[in-house]
Scaffold this motif. Structure first.
Motif, PDB file in Angstrom:
ATOM      1  N   GLU A 190       7.443  11.905   5.110  1.00 29.43           N
ATOM      2  CA  GLU A 190       7.297  12.215   3.679  1.00 29.43           C
ATOM      3  C   GLU A 190       6.388  11.211   2.965  1.00 29.43           C
ATOM      4  OE1 GLU A 190       8.551  14.973   2.697  1.00 29.43           O
ATOM      5  OE2 GLU A 190      10.258  15.401   3.991  1.00 29.43           O
ATOM      6  N   GLN A 191       5.888  10.232   3.690  1.00 21.34           N
ATOM      7  CA  GLN A 191       4.989   9.199   3.138  1.00 21.34           C
ATOM      8  C   GLN A 191       5.606   8.423   1.957  1.00 21.34           C
ATOM      9  OE1 GLN A 191       3.219  12.292   4.120  1.00 21.34           O
ATOM     10  NE2 GLN A 191       3.071  11.051   5.968  1.00 21.34           N
ATOM     11  N   VAL A 192       6.917   8.263   1.989  1.00 21.80           N
ATOM     12  CA  VAL A 192       7.554   7.442   0.947  1.00 21.80           C
ATOM     13  C   VAL A 192       7.282   5.970   1.282  1.00 21.80           C
ATOM     14  CG1 VAL A 192       9.762   6.757  -0.088  1.00 21.80           C
ATOM     15  CG2 VAL A 192       9.386   9.140   0.567  1.00 21.80           C
ATOM     16  N   THR A 193       6.780   5.233   0.304  1.00 21.37           N
ATOM     17  CA  THR A 193       6.561   3.793   0.499  1.00 21.37           C
ATOM     18  C   THR A 193       7.932   3.105   0.488  1.00 21.37           C
ATOM     19  OG1 THR A 193       4.530   4.039  -0.757  1.00 21.37           O
ATOM     20  CG2 THR A 193       5.329   1.788  -0.435  1.00 21.37           C
ATOM     21  N   VAL A 194       8.164   2.226   1.453  1.00 27.12           N
ATOM     22  CA  VAL A 194       9.487   1.588   1.546  1.00 27.12           C
ATOM     23  C   VAL A 194       9.372   0.068   1.432  1.00 27.12           C
ATOM     24  CG1 VAL A 194      11.522   1.252   3.016  1.00 27.12           C
ATOM     25  CG2 VAL A 194      10.364   3.474   3.013  1.00 27.12           C
ATOM     26  N   LEU A 195      10.191  -0.494   0.562  1.00 27.66           N
ATOM     27  CA  LEU A 195      10.345  -1.956   0.485  1.00 27.66           C
ATOM     28  C   LEU A 195      11.808  -2.222   0.747  1.00 27.66           C
ATOM     29  CD1 LEU A 195       7.657  -2.101  -1.524  1.00 27.66           C
ATOM     30  CD2 LEU A 195       8.760  -4.245  -2.093  1.00 27.66           C
TER      31      LEU A 195
ATOM     32  N   ASP B 296       0.827  -1.212   0.000  1.00 29.07           N
ATOM     33  CA  ASP B 296       0.000   0.000   0.000  1.00 29.07           C
ATOM     34  C   ASP B 296       0.859   1.260   0.000  1.00 29.07           C
ATOM     35  OD1 ASP B 296      -2.084  -1.676   0.087  1.00 29.07           O
ATOM     36  OD2 ASP B 296      -2.680  -1.252   2.153  1.00 29.07           O
ATOM     37  N   LYS B 297       0.244   2.315  -0.471  1.00 27.89           N
ATOM     38  CA  LYS B 297       0.954   3.605  -0.485  1.00 27.89           C
ATOM     39  C   LYS B 297       1.299   4.002   0.953  1.00 27.89           C
ATOM     40  CE  LYS B 297       0.434   8.358  -2.076  1.00 27.89           C
ATOM     41  NZ  LYS B 297       1.854   8.530  -2.324  1.00 27.89           N
ATOM     42  N   GLY B 298       2.529   4.383   1.167  1.00 28.19           N
ATOM     43  CA  GLY B 298       2.979   4.827   2.489  1.00 28.19           C
ATOM     44  C   GLY B 298       3.363   3.691   3.423  1.00 28.19           C
ATOM     45  N   GLU B 299       3.236   2.467   2.949  1.00 25.30           N
ATOM     46  CA  GLU B 299       3.561   1.311   3.803  1.00 25.30           C
ATOM     47  C   GLU B 299       5.086   1.128   3.922  1.00 25.30           C
ATOM     48  OE1 GLU B 299       1.784  -3.193   4.393  1.00 25.30           O
ATOM     49  OE2 GLU B 299       1.683  -2.273   2.420  1.00 25.30           O
ATOM     50  N   PHE B 300       5.508   0.515   5.006  1.00 28.26           N
ATOM     51  CA  PHE B 300       6.926   0.205   5.230  1.00 28.26           C
ATOM     52  C   PHE B 300       7.019  -1.316   5.335  1.00 28.26           C
ATOM     53  CE2 PHE B 300      10.904   1.938   7.509  1.00 28.26           C
ATOM     54  CZ  PHE B 300      11.619   0.795   7.300  1.00 28.26           C
ATOM     55  N   VAL B 301       7.538  -1.930   4.279  1.00 32.32           N
ATOM     56  CA  VAL B 301       7.557  -3.397   4.216  1.00 32.32           C
ATOM     57  C   VAL B 301       9.001  -3.876   4.204  1.00 32.32           C
ATOM     58  CG1 VAL B 301       6.937  -5.402   2.804  1.00 32.32           C
ATOM     59  CG2 VAL B 301       5.391  -3.446   2.936  1.00 32.32           C
ATOM     60  N   THR B 302       9.301  -4.846   5.026  1.00 32.83           N
ATOM     61  CA  THR B 302      10.631  -5.453   4.910  1.00 32.83           C
ATOM     62  C   THR B 302      10.494  -6.835   4.264  1.00 32.83           C
ATOM     63  OG1 THR B 302      10.440  -6.149   7.203  1.00 32.83           O
ATOM     64  CG2 THR B 302      11.853  -4.267   6.771  1.00 32.83           C
TER      65      THR B 302
ATOM     66  N   PRO C 217      11.100  10.118  -4.087  1.00 30.98           N
ATOM     67  CA  PRO C 217      10.418   9.128  -4.922  1.00 30.98           C
ATOM     68  C   PRO C 217       9.094   8.729  -4.268  1.00 30.98           C
ATOM     69  CG  PRO C 217      12.086   8.054  -3.602  1.00 30.98           C
ATOM     70  CD  PRO C 217      12.103   9.499  -3.210  1.00 30.98           C
ATOM     71  N   GLU C 218       8.258   8.065  -5.027  1.00 26.56           N
ATOM     72  CA  GLU C 218       7.011   7.530  -4.441  1.00 26.56           C
ATOM     73  C   GLU C 218       7.340   6.272  -3.642  1.00 26.56           C
ATOM     74  OE1 GLU C 218       3.663   8.286  -4.743  1.00 26.56           O
ATOM     75  OE2 GLU C 218       3.910  10.092  -5.942  1.00 26.56           O
ATOM     76  N   VAL C 219       8.233   5.469  -4.236  1.00 27.88           N
ATOM     77  CA  VAL C 219       8.598   4.189  -3.613  1.00 27.88           C
ATOM     78  C   VAL C 219      10.114   4.118  -3.502  1.00 27.88           C
ATOM     79  CG1 VAL C 219       8.448   1.666  -3.799  1.00 27.88           C
ATOM     80  CG2 VAL C 219       6.587   3.074  -4.675  1.00 27.88           C
ATOM     81  N   LEU C 220      10.596   3.660  -2.359  1.00 25.45           N
ATOM     82  CA  LEU C 220      12.029   3.489  -2.165  1.00 25.45           C
ATOM     83  C   LEU C 220      12.307   2.000  -1.972  1.00 25.45           C
ATOM     84  CD1 LEU C 220      14.780   4.864  -1.782  1.00 25.45           C
ATOM     85  CD2 LEU C 220      14.222   5.169   0.632  1.00 25.45           C
ATOM     86  N   LEU C 221      13.100   1.439  -2.885  1.00 23.80           N
ATOM     87  CA  LEU C 221      13.445   0.018  -2.805  1.00 23.80           C
ATOM     88  C   LEU C 221      14.874  -0.079  -2.294  1.00 23.80           C
ATOM     89  CD1 LEU C 221      12.196  -0.856  -6.406  1.00 23.80           C
ATOM     90  CD2 LEU C 221      10.937  -1.264  -4.295  1.00 23.80           C
ATOM     91  N   LEU C 222      15.079  -0.765  -1.214  1.00 12.92           N
ATOM     92  CA  LEU C 222      16.413  -0.825  -0.613  1.00 12.92           C
ATOM     93  C   LEU C 222      16.891  -2.264  -0.539  1.00 12.92           C
ATOM     94  CD1 LEU C 222      15.647   1.679   2.288  1.00 12.92           C
ATOM     95  CD2 LEU C 222      16.927   2.164   0.197  1.00 12.92           C
TER      96      LEU C 222
END
Lengths: 252, 222
Positions: free
Chosen positions: B185-190, B29-35, B154-159
């Motif tokens: 900043e509500q950046v979605t993080v994966l 989801d938008k704004g979610e922080f997923v590992t 960015p909208e989504v940050l992939l790390l």
């Protein structure tokens, strides 16, 4: 003119090849076969070219001259393509680069009055332009291949940040153009001091006054700077896109 | 409200005959922080690279904001879905060359004040702008690379395991910075990571084992 070379003197001069062969044999360099093939090819190719050029010069026909120019450009492109280490479309890119570099340079030389449109001037000058373009392009290709491998991670980082293909590759492309032009720039710096190049030497051999011969060499220096820069720019800018696929991902 | 920004449907990736990813399904989801966790070689990095459009899946679809990612220009897409590498490589000569780059590729003027603000957030300062990249430690390089990823949000940050080679202090600094990007900043993080504290900060954990999603917790949809 005091040009006394004949078949007998050439046979004696062949002793120089034996010197090379002796070194190769003594140092176990495993190049004997290559030298022999190289010598045989050089002799056969030059004999054929000598007779063909003699015929073309005598004929003085524009269509034949153009055909000769195209044959030279085709051969140079083929060889430059072979030096690309598997780059797709290498022949096509080389052909466009060498054709453009040769045409532009020849037109400028003709318009400036440095050359006259006759086969004895156009054909040898085309050969010089095309072979230097071929070498420059070969170096640019080698540099592109090397840099795309060495700087792979940098290119990937730039792509991942949203760079387009040109933005991701521009430093490599510029470096490859520079690499292609470098030998010509280096030789321009030392011309007359280290080497007395072919054009000038040939004219002096034929009895032309050195002060007049240098004018031709100056023209050749200008011409080669132009031609190698045009060829390297076109080839590098056309070739870098081949390192990416349709999804704008780095291949490999 | 449920608002998926990334959706993976039956995504597989095969090299020659080897299946690296097998029928992966999940959405973020938008704004979610997923590992994303999982053993080495399980396909986590490949998965992230596919979402980043640095690789293409061999089967299945990935949707971004409801549209297949193939429908976007990859260059525009990557400007919105930014990927951070495990071992960051800086380019050019100075730190500034790297921080100017995101602006340069968008033909925008470099916002130096913002760059300095971000440098300070990760424990560096203004003097770093002119530092030669070869004079930086691994941790400093990684922090600068991360700023490079988010300077233009960015909208989504992939790390991809961006802290795996770093010491605890650097891990903590980067962890806080990412958390702040996500929360303020509500950046979605994966984030592909093995670090338990980074996992604990996330809203949800996805485990990839042998190329497939084996367990999930928190918000789910399929």
């Amino acid at each position: 003119m005091d040009l006394r070379i004949n078949n007998t003197s050439l046979i004696f001069a062949m002793g120089l090849v034996l010197v090379a062969l002796a070194i190769v044999y003594r140092e176990k360099l495993d190049l004997g076969k290559d030298i022999i093939i190289g010598v045989i090819r050089a002799v056969i190719q030059l004999v054929i070219v000598g007779y063909v050029l003699g015929y073309v010069f005598k004929l003085d026909n524009n269509i034949i001259t153009f055909t000769m120019v195209l044959v030279i450009i085709f051969n140079a492109s083929y060889n430059a393509g072979k030096r690309s280490q598997g780059l797709p479309n290498a022949f096509k890119i080389s052909f466009i680069a060498i054709l453009t570099a040769t045409s532009l340079t020849l037109v400028i030389l003709l318009l400036s009055g440095s050359l006259v449109f006759k086969p004895s001037q156009i054909v040898p000058i085309t050969g010089m332009i095309a072979s230097n373009s071929m070498i420059a392009i070969g170096i640019s290709y080698r540099n592109l291949n090397g840099k795309f491998a060495d700087q792979r991670q940098q290119v990937l980082e730039k792509l991942a940040l949203g760079a387009d293909l040109k933005q991701a590759s521009i430093s490599i492309v510029r470096d490859s153009i520079k690499a292609g032009m470098s030998p010509t720039i280096d030789s321009a710096k030392t011309v007359g001091l280290v080497s007395l190049p072919g054009m000038m030497s040939g004219l002096m051999f034929a009895g032309v006054d050195p002060t007049h011969a240098i004018k031709y060499q100056i023209m050749v220096t200008f011409m080669l700077l132009s031609t190698t820069s045009i060829a390297s720019v076109i080839a590098s800018y056309m070739a870098y896109k081949n390192f990416y696929n349709e999804q704008k991902q780095l291949i490999g | 409200m449920y608002e998926p920004i990334i959706e993976l449907n039956h995504v597989s990736f095969k090299v020659a005959d080897k299946l690296i990813l097998n029928d992966v399904n999940f959405s973020v989801d938008k704004g979610e922080f997923v590992t994303i966790t999982g053993p080495s070689g399980s396909g986590k990095s490949t998965l992230l690279k596919i979402i980043a459009s640095m690789l293409s899946q061999t089967a299945g679809t990935i949707q971004y904001k409801g549209k297949k990612i193939e429908e976007y220009d990859p260059i525009d897409y990557r400007k919105e879905v930014s990927y951070g590498f495990q071992t960051a490589v800086l380019f050019g000569k100075t730190v500034k060359d790297n921080l100017v780059f995101p602006y340069e590729i968008r033909q925008k003027l470099f916002d130096q004040d913002k760059a300095i603000g971000y440098l300070e957030k990760v424990g560096l300062d203004e003097t770093y702008l002119t530092k030669n990249i070869n004079d930086l430690s691994g941790g400093e390089k990684q922090r600068i690379a991360l700023i490079r990823n988010v300077l233009i949000l960015p909208e989504v940050l992939l790390l991809d395991e961006v802290t795996s080679a770093l010491d605890e202090e650097n891990k903590k600094i980067i962890g806080h910075f990412i958390e702040e990007m996500n929360q303020t900043e509500q950046v979605t993080v994966l984030w592909v990571t093995h670090n338990p504290s980074e996992v604990a900060e996330s809203d949800r954990v996805i485990s990839i084992i042998n190329g497939g999603v084996k367990e999930k917790n928190g918000l789910e949809n399929q």
